[in-house]
Design a protein around this motif. Structure first.
Motif, PDB file in Angstrom:
ATOM      1  N   MET A 252       1.088  -1.214  -0.042  1.00 44.35           N
ATOM      2  CA  MET A 252      -0.081   0.269  -0.093  1.00 44.35           C
ATOM      3  C   MET A 252       1.103   1.634   0.140  1.00 44.35           C
TER       4      MET A 252
ATOM      5  N   LEU B  40       0.950   4.734  -2.250  1.00 39.31           N
ATOM      6  CA  LEU B  40       0.166   5.701  -2.440  1.00 39.31           C
ATOM      7  C   LEU B  40       1.131   6.969  -2.572  1.00 39.31           C
TER       8      LEU B  40
ATOM      9  N   ALA C 130      -0.507  10.549   0.548  1.00 44.13           N
ATOM     10  CA  ALA C 130      -1.793   9.582   1.906  1.00 44.13           C
ATOM     11  C   ALA C 130      -2.072  10.470   2.974  1.00 44.13           C
TER      12      ALA C 130
ATOM     13  N   LEU D 235      -3.237  13.761   2.658  1.00 39.89           N
ATOM     14  CA  LEU D 235      -4.691  13.783   2.369  1.00 39.89           C
ATOM     15  C   LEU D 235      -5.406  13.830   3.945  1.00 39.89           C
TER      16      LEU D 235
ATOM     17  N   GLU E 240      -8.392  13.882  -4.998  1.00 41.55           N
ATOM     18  CA  GLU E 240      -9.441  14.296  -4.027  1.00 41.55           C
ATOM     19  C   GLU E 240      -9.327  16.408  -4.184  1.00 41.55           C
TER      20      GLU E 240
ATOM     21  N   TRP F  27     -12.679  12.196  -6.237  1.00 42.68           N
ATOM     22  CA  TRP F  27     -13.539  11.742  -5.061  1.00 42.68           C
ATOM     23  C   TRP F  27     -13.677  12.058  -3.696  1.00 42.68           C
TER      24      TRP F  27
ATOM     25  N   ARG G  15     -14.865  12.621  10.742  1.00 41.52           N
ATOM     26  CA  ARG G  15     -15.019  13.034   9.946  1.00 41.52           C
ATOM     27  C   ARG G  15     -16.245  13.802   9.846  1.00 41.52           C
TER      28      ARG G  15
ATOM     29  N   LYS H 180     -19.641   9.914  -1.146  1.00 43.44           N
ATOM     30  CA  LYS H 180     -18.690   8.939  -0.741  1.00 43.44           C
ATOM     31  C   LYS H 180     -19.423   9.170   0.961  1.00 43.44           C
ATOM     32  N   HIS H 181     -20.007   8.129   1.429  1.00 43.44           N
ATOM     33  CA  HIS H 181     -19.244   6.685   1.336  1.00 43.44           C
ATOM     34  C   HIS H 181     -20.362   6.307   1.501  1.00 43.44           C
TER      35      HIS H 181
ATOM     36  N   ARG I 260     -12.550   1.225  10.890  1.00 37.98           N
ATOM     37  CA  ARG I 260     -14.219   1.207   9.827  1.00 37.98           C
ATOM     38  C   ARG I 260     -14.326  -0.051   9.320  1.00 37.98           C
TER      39      ARG I 260
ATOM     40  N   MET J 210     -18.628   6.021  -4.404  1.00 36.41           N
ATOM     41  CA  MET J 210     -17.753   4.921  -3.032  1.00 36.41           C
ATOM     42  C   MET J 210     -18.292   4.374  -2.592  1.00 36.41           C
TER      43      MET J 210
ATOM     44  N   TYR K 144     -16.019   0.869   3.547  1.00 38.73           N
ATOM     45  CA  TYR K 144     -14.934  -0.468   4.134  1.00 38.73           C
ATOM     46  C   TYR K 144     -16.114  -1.025   4.990  1.00 38.73           C
TER      47      TYR K 144
ATOM     48  N   ASP L  65     -13.518   2.143  -1.474  1.00 39.74           N
ATOM     49  CA  ASP L  65     -12.668   2.794  -0.845  1.00 39.74           C
ATOM     50  C   ASP L  65     -11.644   2.502  -0.642  1.00 39.74           C
TER      51      ASP L  65
ATOM     52  N   TYR M 182      -8.175  17.006   4.089  1.00 44.14           N
ATOM     53  CA  TYR M 182      -7.791  16.517   2.970  1.00 44.14           C
ATOM     54  C   TYR M 182      -8.387  18.031   2.029  1.00 44.14           C
TER      55      TYR M 182
ATOM     56  N   GLU N  63      -8.919  11.410  10.118  1.00 45.79           N
ATOM     57  CA  GLU N  63      -9.974  10.223   9.308  1.00 45.79           C
ATOM     58  C   GLU N  63      -9.442   8.728  10.080  1.00 45.79           C
TER      59      GLU N  63
HETATM   60  O1  LIG Z   1      -3.611   4.539   2.988  1.00 43.15           O
HETATM   61  N1  LIG Z   1      -3.962   5.899   2.308  1.00 43.15           N
HETATM   62  O2  LIG Z   1      -3.111   6.046   2.735  1.00 43.15           O
HETATM   63  C1  LIG Z   1      -5.059   5.993   2.550  1.00 43.15           C
HETATM   64  C2  LIG Z   1      -5.299   7.267   2.570  1.00 43.15           C
HETATM   65  C3  LIG Z   1      -6.573   7.684   2.903  1.00 43.15           C
HETATM   66  C4  LIG Z   1      -7.711   6.631   3.018  1.00 43.15           C
HETATM   67  O3  LIG Z   1      -9.310   7.270   3.196  1.00 43.15           O
HETATM   68  C5  LIG Z   1     -10.043   6.951   1.583  1.00 43.15           C
HETATM   69  O4  LIG Z   1      -9.817   6.861   0.944  1.00 43.15           O
HETATM   70  C6  LIG Z   1     -10.442   8.750   0.172  1.00 43.15           C
HETATM   71  C7  LIG Z   1     -10.961   7.835  -0.899  1.00 43.15           C
HETATM   72  O5  LIG Z   1     -11.451   9.046  -1.198  1.00 43.15           O
HETATM   73  C8  LIG Z   1     -11.168   7.704   1.568  1.00 43.15           C
HETATM   74  O6  LIG Z   1     -12.587   9.069   1.626  1.00 43.15           O
HETATM   75  C9  LIG Z   1     -11.219   7.627   2.350  1.00 43.15           C
HETATM   76  O7  LIG Z   1     -11.762   6.417   3.626  1.00 43.15           O
HETATM   77  C10 LIG Z   1      -7.406   5.285   2.978  1.00 43.15           C
HETATM   78  C11 LIG Z   1      -6.107   5.261   3.238  1.00 43.15           C
END
Ligand SMILES: O=[N+]([O-])c1ccc(O[C@@H]2O[C@@H](CO)[C@H](O)[C@H]2O)cc1
Length: 805
Positions: free
Chosen positions: A1, A5, A9, A12, A90, A155, A169, A208-209, A223, A256, A259, A294, A434, A498
């Motif tokens: 992952m 990302l 990541a 955001l 985003e 998204w 959130r 979403k979501h 989640r 979207m 989880y 997601d 975000y 988040e």
């Molecule tokens: O692995 N990551 O870095 C990571 C970062 C953000 C993340 O959040 C999810 O990704 C967003 C995609 O829009 C959703 O709103 C949120 O639930 C989920 C995973």
């Protein structure tokens, strides 16, 4: 992952990394439809139907290529000249750092406009403002896209209702009310996508979501693993209206899933939710729009949900249910085996890809450099208009909760202000989560200095466990020198974000302590509470606290917005988009209790202004002004309406959309200050299944700059849907009964009454979940779901909870 990302990541999520360090996955540019291998493919034929164009493209892929195109990190098809494409962008409140977005370190495209978080823009109750903001966001997104710095789908929005004050959130949403969310999101999507059915879609938005996601991590409930239990009635009346607005009423391009599981089924593997409800019931077309998972949520279908025995089974369950794109690599890794085992077929894969590529066709991706929006450049980013709008959006949302007459402050060059608190010099904090790289960040301290006042700044204590000693000395020093004390504090994304629900809705002890001590100076004292709602009880009745303002997450010009309100340059007219609960609320009800109504057995006091049976510190919709307003509601055409006549005059496919009455509310500014006024129309009454909600928002309109002594008229268009209520099965009905429409000008309440007569009539018959689920009225039961591994532990609630139900 991590490899997938990259550093973006962190940004955001608002994890505190420096925004300058983010690098997105570079977009691969546009396909060459003139000289490239696709030039003779129908996808490059601008005159062809968009779906036919996408089908022609997909028909050119091999099976292996198709399966490889199912992840957000799409490799494209080099032999066809189809570029790599990153589907994950985003733009919650401005173009944001995310895998598909790249900000330059300096120079062009080093920033984008950062608007307030939706929770503060929601407080404006101004849909025209929201559309204007979304137009700027999509313009800037398009400019980034033209220079390979973003894709064409984003998204956003997060449109889960803010059901529980602990939700980390909640700041990403416009608030707790389903009508408000539905109306807000319609305007937002119009601004993002460029209309309901534009010839070229500006960008593709993603609601979403879907659905029932609003717990990050509470008491061991994560989640990724939660199986949320929501009765059909609560789903229909509370959790789904905003999504219906996206799909059915706004033609949003993407959805979207979540989880979590909903009533036993992971939502990304739920054909009832993704097909029966979303596509069939709401008429979201089969070929033009897509659902993404997601990020890494397909993996969760296998573990921890255990919904499938194998990884390929989990991937197949999601694809077959209607999750077209995997944010992650699970599809790319496991669909090949699913395919060879016959768990998926090519038709389903093709359908997913056709949906995805139709959305790129719709945005002009294959239309060459003369296509609409391709002329947007860096000069369209961070314009003067965008900057003014970001300021206005913050000003419109800021909400005045208490004022003994001290506000507005008149500040002159000689005025001495003590500016204290963990938000007093806030910069990045003002963006919430975000975020991207803003055009600038004007802190409260910066704004205070611009007023010409002499400013004594002290940061003061922040979190819990930071009580006395060293932080206090600068505070006393500042306060003792000043004429006026302004404390700017509250919470921020260090405690609500988040993956992080709040454990407490109290102010930290250190802040309560220091604010109390500051109040004892007896100087005019303004308290600005930032972030999401905290229990303000300690300050409401403290006569030494002159005024209380809620400022949310106000974005790039938040400090200036705050000082414009404090000094009266702009008059406040925001209204709370959520209930401010007393701190004990979070002990009264577990976060995982998704039900809405008070329940004597579980002890739930109910949720939101509709159902909460305790005393709110400040109610949903609360917001004071610097002037006084009164309102009168023009008489309705009748005092009594026959239900069958209402329905016989309704020719819409979706009956809830039929017009009922257009109500004029004449708003009079009887005070001395020109001010906006947000007219919120609530409906109350005893009709339909009991217990009845206390009241429900049915329409709103913000009026602008009503001069002192003058009037303006708000028009509240009511529909049959406004009058409806939902039965235990999720069916929406018009019921006979007594209705009251209310406008709250605080403290006055203006009301008109009318009745509906005749027999109940169904406006919308709800598609029931597949057999295996409960067959008896669901809201009386908490059940384990109907999934392949679901069981049905039916626990009957006691009769008295739902008298008359
Ligand atoms: O692995 N990551 O870095 C990571 C970062 C953000 C993340 O959040 C999810 O990704 C967003 C995609 O829009 C959703 O709103 C949120 O639930 C989920 C995973």
């Amino acid at each position: 992952m991590a490899a997938l990302l990259s550093l973006s990541a962190l940004a955001l999520l608002g994890a505190g990394a420096s925004a300058q360090t983010f690098t997105g996955t570079a977009q691969g540019g546009f396909p060459d439809c003139v000289n490239g291998p696709l030039s003779n493919n129908t996808v490059c034929d601008k005159s062809a139907d968009p779906v036919a164009r996408a089908k022609a493209l997909v028909a050119a892929f091999t099976v292996a290529e198709k399966l490889n195109l199912t992840g957000n990190n799409s490799p494209g098809v080099p032999r066809l000249g189809l570029p790599v494409y990153q589907w994950w962008q985003e733009a919650l409140h401005g173009v944001a750092s995310s895998p598909g977005v790249t900000f330059n370190a300096t120079g062009q495209f080093d920033s984008a406009t950062s608007f307030p978080q939706p929770i503060l823009m929601g407080a404006a109750f101004d849909d025209e403002l929201i559309q204007s903001v979304a137009e700027v966001v999509s313009t800037e997104a398009r400019a980034f896209n033209n220079y390979g710095r973003a894709g064409l789908d984003f998204w956003t929005p997060n449109i889960n209702p803010y059901r529980d004050p602990r939700w980390g959130r909640g700041q990403e949403t416009p608030g707790e009310d389903p009508y408000h969310l539905s109306s807000y999101v319609h305007s937002l999507i119009m601004g993002l996508q460029g209309g309901e059915d534009p010839e070229i879609r500006k960008i593709t938005a993603t609601c979403k979501h879907f659905a029932g996601y609003d717990v990050e991590s509470w008491n061991g409930n994560l989640r990724y693993q939660n199986d949320v239990q929501i009765p059909q009635r609560d789903l229909v009346e509370y959790y789904l209206p905003s999504f219906r607005s996206c799909a059915r009423d706004s033609n949003v391009g993407a959805f979207m899933c979540t989880y979590s599981a909903l009533n036993g089924v992971p939502t990304c593997a739920d054909p009832w939710l993704l097909n029966d409800v979303l596509r069939e019931h709401w008429g979201w077309t089969n070929e033009e729009q897509w659902v993404t998972s997601d990020c890494d949520s397909i993996q969760n279908i296998f573990l921890p949900h255990n919904f499938s025995d194998t990884r390929q089974g989990a991937a197949a369950a999601a694809l077959n249910a209607g999750t077209d794109l995997d944010c992650g690599t699970y599809y790319q890794h496991h669909l090949p085996l699913a395919y060879s085992e016959g768990l998926i077929n090519q038709t389903t894969v093709d359908q997913a890809l056709v949906r995805l590529y139709t959305s790129l066709v719709r945005t002009g991706y294959f239309d060459g450099p003369n296509a609409m929006y391709r002329n947007l450049t860096w000069s369209d980013v961070g314009t003067t208009h965008a900057q003014q709008l970001a300021l206005r959006a913050a000003e419109e949302g800021i909400t005045l909760l208490k004022n003994d007459g001290t506000l507005p402050l008149s500040i002159s060059n000689g005025t001495k202000i003590a500016l204290i608190g963990s938000w007093a010099n806030a910069t990045t904090q003002m963006q919430g989560n975000y975020y991207g790289v803003p055009t600038y960040l004007h802190s409260p301290l910066y704004a205070a200095q611009q007023t010409g006042a002499q400013v004594f700044y002290a940061q003061g204590p922040g979190g819990q466990g930071d009580p006395t000693t060293d932080h206090w000395l600068p505070v006393w020093s500042a306060a003792s020198k000043a004429d006026i004390i302004i404390y700017v504090g509250g919470v921020d994304i260090s405690v609500e974000a988040e993956g992080m629900d709040r454990e407490d809705i109290n102010w930290t002890g250190a802040q309560v302590d220091i604010i109390g001590e500051l109040a004892m100076y007896g100087k005019p004292m303004i308290l600005a509470q930032m972030g999401d709602q905290l229990d303000n009880t300690p300050f409401v009745n403290n006569p030494n606290i002159s005024a209380l303002i809620w400022g949310g997450y106000p974005g790039q010009d938040g400090g200036v917005a705050l000082f414009n309100i404090i000094t009266g340059k702009t008059a406040p007219a925001g209204r709370l988009p959520v209930t401010q609960y007393p701190a004990h609320y979070i002990s009264d009800i577990p976060m995982t209790d998704m039900t809405l109504r008070p329940n004597a057995t579980t002890g739930s006091p109910g949720r939101t202004y509709k159902w909460y049976n305790g005393t709110a510190v400040y109610e949903f919709g609360y917001g004071m002004h610097y002037t006084k307003f009164s309102a009168d509601i023009s008489p309705m055409s009748k005092s009594s309406y026959d239900i069958s006549s209402l329905l016989s005059g309704c020719n819409e496919t979706y009956k809830d959309r039929c017009a009922f009455e257009s109500i004029s509310v004449n708003v009079h500014n009887t005070g001395n200050v020109t001010s906006d006024y947000a007219a919120l129309g609530f409906l109350a009454g005893q009709f339909g299944p009991s217990p009845y909600p206390k009241k429900s928002l049915v329409n709103y309109q913000r009026l602008h700059s009503i001069a002192a002594g003058s009037s303006q008229t708000a028009t509240l268009n009511l529909t049959l849907g406004s009058l409806s209520r939902v039965d235990d099965h999720g069916n929406t009905y018009l019921y006979p009964g007594d209705y009251a429409l209310m406008i709250d000008t605080m403290p006055e309440l203006t009301m008109v009454n009318f009745t509906l007569t005749g027999q109940p009539a169904c406006l919308d018959e709800w598609p029931q979940p597949p057999s295996g689920g409960p067959t008896i009225p669901p809201s009386d039961y908490f059940y384990g779901g109907y999934g392949s591994r679901g069981e049905f532990p039916v626990i009957a609630a006691s009769e008295e909870l739902y008298p008359g139900a």
